[in-house]
Write a protein that holds these residues in place. Structure first.
Motif: not given
Ligand SMILES: NC(=O)c1ccc[n+]([C@@H]2O[C@H](COP(=O)([O-])OP(=O)(O)OC[C@H]3O[C@@H](n4cnc5c(N)ncnc54)[C@H](O)[C@@H]3O)[C@@H](O)[C@H]2O)c1
Ligand SMILES: [Zn+2]
Ligand SMILES: [Zn+2]
Length: 458
Positions: A107-136
């Motif tokens: 994986l490469k750490i990149e700067e990306i643009e994240v659009d605002p949420p549309k009508s029924t969407e939300v934008r989340i600021k992540m605090i923690y994440a973890s990995l599952c086998g499916t991510d591999v």
């Protein structure tokens, strides 16, 4: 907002009434003097004093009302400002994320643009994440080779902004993003027999429900991973895929409930209902497998056989409740299981590895003739398997499952409650921690035999 806008209307009425009284007062008590012969001799000083006193009170009330009006106006303006601020939050955000550019690459750490949420969407600021086998698997092109892509589907964050039609979530809510929605209305939701909603499906398209992505890099579209892509500082998804988190659940444990562990745990009572006294085999003692072990223990299975290629995996599995451990050796899985069950095989066999194509036939043969069941939870890069169907004909059942049959809005809260009551030990899953910039280390740790869950801190 509507209520607030009623404020000045009510207040205006109030002020107008006061104004009328005031005018009446002036008319009756002061200006009436004009019709009089206005001379010092005609003035009744005690009455004037009383009248001026009353006038003073009226003016006092009037000024107070005006101030109140200004105060309300101030609130409205500040609210209005807040709305404007909200809409300025509805801007494109530039943030860091972890991108896979090509199948199998780091994986490469990149700067990306994240659009605002549309009508029924939300934008989340992540605090923690973890990995599952499916991510591999995702980094290796599962289930489709969609690149560039941001993996991750386990995590927790705070709502940063919401679309104008979002009903149940607001800025600041602590939430868990999810890859399964639940509308409650579609045939599958109504049947109560499946967690695979038609309206909010497990989405493998790499895009959100409207067929577009909210993430881009220098104008180039980036694919989402199953509606989530939790390896990004900000993510956008439909509110139905978001679960508000009970604050009594330690926030660092929330990612562990998003996928792997809950899949295994749920499968023991939603996909099949393990009866007390059953015999159970669990192949693969990672996040998913440990969830199965915990579920089987709670269901009072008498024999829970854990199997893995790594001996070390037995340590955590013992904490969760295996009664036996088998290190996969040269002997076939079915022979090992038959040896451990007096030749009968187990009632339930849970396949929880990333190589189900290698183990599926053995799993079927490891179950009891007549009514043994294999539950396939593991997924792999090989999508087509060769299956010998004769053992299946002997009364056995083969069942696949997504997220252990758990419905995100209906069933998940009861699992969260169990975790809050410490009936499930989520803290035992945490073996490693990394900062977001070291996300590749997290993938490396996953290969180590002593690793179960890696917590990624943003
Ligand atoms: N069906 C679903 O909804 C669902 C949900 C989550 C994960 N998964 C899948 O489940 C699998 C496991 O996920 P995880 O997060 O627990 O991964 P994990 O890496 O934590 O665990 C996998 C375990 O399998 C063991 N293993 C590997 N090859 C083996 C073999 N040949 N025999 C015995 N053990 C073996 C590993 O040592 C490890 O302990 C993955 O394929 C993942 O994609 C499916
Ligand atoms: Zn539905
Ligand atoms: Zn998963």
């Amino acid at each position: 907002m509507n209520l607030l806008y009623c404020g000045p209307i009510i207040n205006n009425i109030e002020i107008n009434i006061i104004w009328c009284i005031y005018m009446l007062f002036i008319k009756n008590h002061i200006f009436s003097c004009q019709n009089m012969n206005f001379s010092c001799q005609n003035i009744n000083f005690p009455t004037l004093y009383r009248d001026l006193h009353v006038l003073y009170i009226y003016i006092y009330i009037y000024i107070t009302a005006c101030l109140k009006q200004f105060y309300l106006l101030h609130i409205i303006i500040s609210r209005f400002d807040f709305t404007i601020m909200n809409s300025s939050n509805h801007r494109v955000i530039t943030c860091k994320c972890a991108v896979v550019w090509k199948s199998g690459e780091e994986l490469k750490i990149e700067e990306i643009e994240v659009d605002p949420p549309k009508s029924t969407e939300v934008r989340i600021k992540m605090i923690y994440a973890s990995l599952c086998g499916t991510d591999v698997l995702c980094c290796n092109g599962f289930p489709k080779p969609l690149f560039p892509r941001i993996p991750g589907h386990e995590g927790v964050g705070a709502i940063e902004s919401v679309g104008e039609s979002v009903k149940d979530l607001k800025e600041g809510d602590i939430v868990m993003p999810h890859f399964l929605g639940e509308c409650g209305d579609c045939p599958n939701c109504k049947s109560k027999r499946s967690n695979l909603c038609h309206k909010y499906p497990l989405n493998f398209s790499g895009l959100l429900l409207d067929g577009t992505s909210r993430m881009s890099i220098n104008g180039q579209k980036i694919y989402h991973h199953v509606s989530c892509s939790t390896l990004s500082e900000y993510i956008v998804l439909d509110e139905n895929y978001v679960i508000k988190v009970d604050p009594r659940l330690p926030i660092e444990h929330v990612p562990f409930l998003c996928c792997a562990f809950t899949t295994g745990f749920g499968a023991t009572w939603k996909d099949v209902n393990i009866e007390k006294g059953s015999t159970v085999a669990v192949l693969g003692l990672g996040g998913v497998g440990l969830g199965v072990v915990e579920g089987a223990r709670q269901k009072e299975a008498t024999k829970i056989i854990g199997m893995d290629i790594h001996e070390m995996k037995s340590e955590k599995a013992k904490i969760y409740g295996i009664t036996d451990f088998i290190n996969i050796s040269e002997k076939s899985i079915s022979e090992l299981i038959k040896d451990a069950t007096g030749g009968l095989g187990v009632d339930y066999f849970f396949e929880c590895t990333d190589v189900p194509q290698l183990t599926i036939n053995e799993a079927i043969q490891s179950t009891r003739m007549g009514y043994g069941t294999v539950i396939v939870l593991g997924a792999g890069l090989v999508l087509d398997w060769q299956m010998s169907y004769v053992p299946l004909m002997f009364g056995r059942t083969l069942k696949g499952s997504i997220y252990g049959g758990i419905r995100t809005h209906t069933d998940l809260p009861s699992i969260i409650d169990k975790c809050i009551r410490k009936e499930i030990k989520l803290d035992e899953l945490l073996t490693h921690e990394v900062s977001f910039n070291d996300v590749n280390k997290a993938f490396e740790y996953l290969k180590e035999p002593n690793c179960v869950k890696v917590l990624i801190k943003f």
